[in-house]
Write a protein that holds these residues in place. Sequence first.
Motif, PDB file in Angstrom:
ATOM      1  N   ASP A  21       0.969  -1.219   0.006  1.00 10.79           N
ATOM      2  CA  ASP A  21       0.239   0.048  -0.132  1.00 10.79           C
ATOM      3  C   ASP A  21       0.819   1.308  -0.032  1.00 10.79           C
ATOM      4  OD1 ASP A  21      -2.455  -1.653   0.065  1.00 10.79           O
ATOM      5  OD2 ASP A  21      -3.285   0.059   1.230  1.00 10.79           O
ATOM      6  N   TYR A  50      -0.433   8.187   4.138  1.00  6.50           N
ATOM      7  CA  TYR A  50      -0.256   6.811   4.735  1.00  6.50           C
ATOM      8  C   TYR A  50       1.090   6.992   5.316  1.00  6.50           C
ATOM      9  CZ  TYR A  50       0.409   1.913   4.353  1.00  6.50           C
ATOM     10  OH  TYR A  50       0.700   0.452   4.685  1.00  6.50           O
ATOM     11  N   ALA A  88     -11.785   3.176   1.739  1.00 11.92           N
ATOM     12  CA  ALA A  88     -10.917   3.814   0.623  1.00 11.92           C
ATOM     13  C   ALA A  88     -11.567   3.171  -0.618  1.00 11.92           C
ATOM     14  CB  ALA A  88      -9.566   3.418   0.775  1.00 11.92           C
ATOM     15  N   ARG A 101      -6.853   6.897   3.949  1.00 12.87           N
ATOM     16  CA  ARG A 101      -5.622   6.627   3.965  1.00 12.87           C
ATOM     17  C   ARG A 101      -4.791   6.814   5.154  1.00 12.87           C
ATOM     18  NH1 ARG A 101      -2.246   3.984   0.264  1.00 12.87           N
ATOM     19  NH2 ARG A 101      -0.636   5.524   0.049  1.00 12.87           N
TER      20      ARG A 101
END
Length: 499
Positions: A21, A50, A88, A101
């Motif tokens: 991710d 993130y 998300a 995020r």
Amino acid sequence: MYRKWMVLAIIVLIYLPVSIDATVLHVAIPTLSASLSLSANQMLWVIDIYSLVMAGLILPMGALGDRIGFKRLMLVGASIFGGASFMAAFANSALLLIIARAFLGLGAAMILPATLAGLRHTFLDEKQRNYALGIWGTVGGGGAAFGPLLGGFILEHFSWGTVFLINVPIILVVIVLTAWIVPQQKSDRQQALNLTQALVLVTAILLVTYAIKTAMHDFSIMMILLFIVGLGMLIGFVRHQLTSTSPMIDFNLFKHPVISTSIIMAMVAMIALVGFELLLSQELQFVYGYTPLEAGLFILPFMIAISIGGPFASFLMNRFGLKPVATLGMLMCAVSFFGLATTHFDTQHLQAWSWMAIMGVSVEIALLSSTAAIMSAVPPHKATAAGAIEGMAYELGAGLGIAIFGLLLSFFYARSILVPTHLPSDLIGTASSSVGEAVQLSRQLDPSLAHHLLDAASIAFTQSHSVVLGIAGSMFLILSVFVWWALSNQTDGNRRKSV
């Protein structure tokens, strides 16, 4: 014995989506920009929130794991990560996606220290633990390196939300297996959490980043004030850490020149890795019309070089020592950036892949050198604290890489684009903000004007990309000189004594 390897399999399974991710959205930028009408600023926040949240929370979440046990921390982190992934996947606005995020970063900040603590508690034999750590590291590095390729494959066949939705079944399996197989651990209720300090750090980082990003497009007194507040919070955080009896970050470790230099190397190497992937993914799709999968495949030599560069870097360090190898890594990064700055990615494929392979190996040399230097410089009782700081430097470098490369690109793009003379004056600002916004705008114009706007945006982006890569090369050249000067001669002396 069977349970040990089952626990390792669970740890690998949960760590994989966390590492993927961090980079999976790089090739999804054009698709996201079109679907959610993202501005350049919003696009940067979607990607780097993130890593920034994860960087600020990873240390206190590790302390939380010591307090409640890594099993509980993994279950809580996995639940948050799974819920945020679902959120998300179905976000219908930039704000919702950014919030999702951020929660993904919170879940990841719990999962990462939980996986390391799980390995430490499960594999008591040192050889087995080193083997397990090797698998863990391979999964982390490989997941981050191949994230763009996976993202490209998914976007080739499914909608962008599927990039997040694939995490959900993995998380559900992990939660069931963790609850069933992973044993409970003793908790340490006396362990300090430092959550307030962590919130101050995260808030300061976000305020400074927000102020700088926004000021690039909309300079105002409010942005100056936000920057001053964020910077003041950062200074206050550092001063508190230096006087606290239970600091979240042991800043005394930075007094050692080898450690401080190595932290800088780790952070800058991650800035290069993430920033370059972000810029190249945009150029391949926005300028040359590559599909997300084609863009991911184009970057494949860079990913492979990072994945296999470890053994090569280890050989060089064992043969020549830390200082020359670390300096070589920085110097090779500089040369590769200069080479890529003069490369036409759509016509000079072999040249581009060669420079990317050199950069990938260089980044891996820098990362491995920094880890080796830190572990050799700290006493055993400080190894965990130093490793945690390095992990935070990795995540902060990833977030800053997106911010720095993205802001530099926006700055030079806005000043180099020559918008068509017939473009209405109220649309010039949008066309000059980013190539993504120019592409979105072109869909609303008549074909002739749209064609001229896309040509102008493509030329400006390519020129800006070359300038940014040239600046990055210059920074690495300066850093190579700094690394050679800053790394203590004791490092090489200790190596010769041990031979």
